[in-house]
Design a protein around this motif. Structure first.
Motif, PDB file in Angstrom:
ATOM      1  N   HIS A  50      36.940  -6.132  25.672  1.00 32.20           N
ATOM      2  CA  HIS A  50      36.926  -7.182  24.653  1.00 32.20           C
ATOM      3  C   HIS A  50      38.303  -7.414  24.040  1.00 32.20           C
ATOM      4  N   ASP A  51      39.339  -6.967  24.722  1.00 32.47           N
ATOM      5  CA  ASP A  51      40.699  -7.178  24.221  1.00 32.47           C
ATOM      6  C   ASP A  51      41.093  -8.649  24.381  1.00 32.47           C
ATOM      7  N   PHE A  52      41.579  -9.241  23.301  1.00 32.47           N
ATOM      8  CA  PHE A  52      41.913 -10.666  23.340  1.00 32.47           C
ATOM      9  C   PHE A  52      42.979 -10.961  24.378  1.00 32.47           C
ATOM     10  N   PHE A  53      44.100 -10.224  24.352  1.00 32.82           N
ATOM     11  CA  PHE A  53      45.204 -10.506  25.269  1.00 32.82           C
ATOM     12  C   PHE A  53      44.798 -10.272  26.715  1.00 32.82           C
ATOM     13  N   CYS A  54      44.160  -9.153  26.998  1.00 34.18           N
ATOM     14  CA  CYS A  54      43.784  -8.856  28.381  1.00 34.18           C
ATOM     15  C   CYS A  54      42.812  -9.886  28.941  1.00 34.18           C
ATOM     16  N   THR A  56      42.966 -13.125  28.418  1.00 33.79           N
ATOM     17  CA  THR A  56      43.565 -14.443  28.625  1.00 33.79           C
ATOM     18  C   THR A  56      44.022 -14.601  30.074  1.00 33.79           C
ATOM     19  N   ALA A  57      44.471 -15.802  30.413  1.00 31.82           N
ATOM     20  CA  ALA A  57      44.824 -16.136  31.801  1.00 31.82           C
ATOM     21  C   ALA A  57      45.931 -15.232  32.325  1.00 31.82           C
ATOM     22  N   ASP A  58      45.848 -14.904  33.610  1.00 34.41           N
ATOM     23  CA  ASP A  58      46.857 -14.058  34.263  1.00 34.41           C
ATOM     24  C   ASP A  58      47.973 -14.934  34.817  1.00 34.41           C
ATOM     25  N   ALA A  59      49.200 -14.710  34.322  1.00 29.85           N
ATOM     26  CA  ALA A  59      50.338 -15.513  34.772  1.00 29.85           C
ATOM     27  C   ALA A  59      51.101 -14.863  35.918  1.00 29.85           C
ATOM     28  N   HIS A  60      50.877 -13.564  36.177  1.00 29.21           N
ATOM     29  CA  HIS A  60      51.625 -12.852  37.220  1.00 29.21           C
ATOM     30  C   HIS A  60      50.635 -12.182  38.170  1.00 29.21           C
ATOM     31  N   ILE A 427      51.764 -11.880  23.360  1.00 31.19           N
ATOM     32  CA  ILE A 427      51.459 -13.305  23.343  1.00 31.19           C
ATOM     33  C   ILE A 427      50.958 -13.718  24.724  1.00 31.19           C
ATOM     34  N   PRO A 428      49.846 -14.450  24.807  1.00 35.28           N
ATOM     35  CA  PRO A 428      49.373 -14.932  26.109  1.00 35.28           C
ATOM     36  C   PRO A 428      50.347 -15.938  26.713  1.00 35.28           C
ATOM     37  N   GLN A 429      50.062 -16.336  27.943  1.00 35.83           N
ATOM     38  CA  GLN A 429      50.903 -17.305  28.632  1.00 35.83           C
ATOM     39  C   GLN A 429      50.255 -18.678  28.746  1.00 35.83           C
ATOM     40  N   ILE A 434      47.808 -19.161  23.691  1.00 40.04           N
ATOM     41  CA  ILE A 434      48.923 -19.079  22.741  1.00 40.04           C
ATOM     42  C   ILE A 434      48.496 -19.593  21.377  1.00 40.04           C
ATOM     43  N   VAL A 435      47.799 -20.716  21.348  1.00 44.27           N
ATOM     44  CA  VAL A 435      47.364 -21.287  20.072  1.00 44.27           C
ATOM     45  C   VAL A 435      46.364 -20.353  19.391  1.00 44.27           C
ATOM     46  N   GLN A 436      45.436 -19.788  20.151  1.00 42.32           N
ATOM     47  CA  GLN A 436      44.479 -18.846  19.563  1.00 42.32           C
ATOM     48  C   GLN A 436      45.200 -17.605  19.045  1.00 42.32           C
TER      49      GLN A 436
END
Length: 523
Positions: A50-54, A56-60, A427-429, A434-436
């Protein structure tokens, strides 16, 4: 043949030693909790589920796929060290290949690597580094060095394909390398005709797609207003020290300009061959990219939305790397090819280069001796207490628990293996993420409007009632704060003077208008 291979192996080993001395800080390095947590979650979505950052979308994704699988068998610190050793070894090998292609004599590749480390670490402008913790860009730079070797040797097909693979690992690093290589092609009299490069270019694009497509989807079908907000948050709020030239320390800009001036002087007296000419054009192209970024920065007062949408592409990254590379390799080539009649001056210059490299590496070793803690933990006042608390959390709380954590803590997830509501570092990518992220940062950590500071020093300033509300709003189970002031919540975990862990009540519906709620004191 055998002696040449032995010499090459020794040189690669010595270059690796230089890189090891520079980067061998205790894990985690500053960015390793960010990248390795994402990679671990990619392979095991139940970890910090339930981690917010983990989430989010994967950029790499190429990095996550090719390296992240180690997280299934290795703990994060071991994973970090395996990645560092692999990255530094590959960088040493690719650096030696480029040096050999440019004709550097025995051991001059090692000196060039040491000088590169000195100039990259001490004379960058926008904070870009190469030798450090493991992340996607380290592997991308390996491929850029190999592509540059192919380029100076007129192996254009190989160069294009290697830059394509670099883009798959890190689209910014690889993408700007493609632009610089295009400038080299345009300026070369011996360039292959464009029709001959159509298939290699198509192959390079195909190889880049695994990195390019995830990058495109970060803003795909997202409301333009959300994208605009995300760009401004990314550029002006979170990563201005890398992206916004107005926020670069003036000393950093001046010293990098001095380094560029030094490279111009070295080129004047350096080797004149076609291979060095291609290298210097490649470096000059990265400086031109940086100059364009400076011009884009001038748009900020005129059109902030447009400026942010352009500045997010890291215009200054490649100059921070390639100018030091050009200085290091060109200066060592001059030392190697010094005319015999001026051998005394060669000895003086060689001694000076060795002293500069030795002083920097020696000072790095001494700093590590004086401050033997992980760089990512630099902001923790009492590291022993922090680790004690995180270890208790890892062993005594449910695996799916969610935590409100201190704003500047970077290593909670690393040590505690638990999910966070939000972290300043992570910070997400993707635009929506990012806004959230910014909304969460402001809802939880922003100081009151009438305060003299922007951010709260501690979550405890919010008061018990407000923390209960935030726990319900973000479905957090615990809050980790400094030990004082105490809160009117159930305290659990180790009792210590540095940190306090509180259990939050079972989730309840958030207040009807949470934006109007205010912190309460716990008198």
């Amino acid at each position: 043949m055998g002696s040449r291979r032995w010499r090459a192996a020794v040189e690669v080993g010595l270059i690796f030693l230089v890189f090891f001395i520079q980067g061998a800080w205790p894990a985690p390095e500053v960015n390793e909790p960010h990248y390795l947590s994402k990679a671990k979650h990619y392979w095991d979505v139940s970890w910090c589920a339930h981690d917010f950052f983990c989430g989010t979308a994967d950029a790499h994704q190429v990095f996550d796929w090719t390296f992240g699988w180690l997280s299934r068998w290795l703990p994060l610190p071991a994973m970090a060290w395996c990645g560092r050793i692999l990255t530094w070894g590959l960088l040493a090998w690719s650096w030696r290949r480029l040096s050999a292609a440019l004709g550097l004599g025995p051991l001059y590749a090692v000196l060039a690597a040491a000088l590169f480390v000195v100039t990259n670490v001490r004379l960058h402008m926008a904070g870009e580094w190469v030798i450090g913790g493991v992340e996607a860009k380290g592997f991308a730079y390996v491929l850029v060095l190999l592509g540059l070797e192919a380029l100076v040797c007129l192996r254009w097909t190989r160069a294009v394909l290697l830059f394509g693979v670099a883009s798959s690992f890190h689209v910014i690093v690889g993408g700007w390398s493609v632009v610089a290589a295009a400038v080299v092609w345009l300026s070369s009299a011996d360039r292959p005709p464009l029709p001959r490069l159509v298939l290699p270019l198509a192959g390079g694009l195909l190889l880049a797609l695994p990195g390019l497509l995830p990058a495109v989807t970060l803003t795909w079908r997202v409301d333009p207003d959300i994208v605009s907000q995300a760009n401004q948050i990314y550029v002006f709020q979170r990563l201005d020290h890398h992206l916004l030239p107005q926020h670069f320390p003036p000393l950093f800009v001046v010293r990098h300009l001095v380094l560029i001036g030094g490279l111009v002087a070295l080129v004047r007296f350096g080797p004149r061959g076609a291979r060095f000419r291609k290298l210097h054009v490649f470096v000059a192209a990265t400086v031109a990219i940086s100059a364009v970024g400076m011009v884009v920065g001038l748009l900020v007062p005129l059109d902030g939305d447009l400026a942010a949408s352009l500045l997010r592409y890291y215009w200054f990254r490649m100059s921070d790397v390639m100018v030091p590379l050009g200085v290091a390799v060109t200066s060592c080539a001059i030392l190697d090819k010094w005319p015999p009649k001026r051998s005394a001056w060669q000895a003086v210059a060689l001694c000076a280069a060795l002293i500069v490299a030795a002083v920097h590496l020696g000072e790095t070793i001494w700093r590590r001796h004086l401050h033997p803690w992980p760089p990512a933990d630099a902001g923790i006042a009492n590291l022993e207490a922090w680790r004690e608390m995180c270890a208790w959390i890892a062993s005594e709380t449910p695996a799916d628990a969610v935590f409100l954590t201190p704003r500047l803590a970077q290593t909670f997830r690393w040590y505690a293996q638990r999910a966070e509501v939000v972290s300043r570092k992570d910070i997400p990518q993707d635009a929506a993420g990012i806004v959230q992220w910014w909304q969460r940062m402001n809802r939880i950590h922003r100081a009151p409007a009438d305060s003299a500071q922007i951010w709260r020093e501690s979550l405890a300033e919010l008061g018990s009632q407000r923390l209960r509300e935030l726990g319900a709003e973000y479905r957090a189970d615990y809050v980790l704060t400094p030990a004082f002031p105490a809160l009117n919540l159930e305290r659990v975990g180790p009792i210590q003077p540095s940190f306090a862990l509180y259990r939050l009540p079972a989730w309840a519906a958030p207040s009807a208008n949470p934006m109007q709620s205010s912190p309460e004191s716990d008198r």
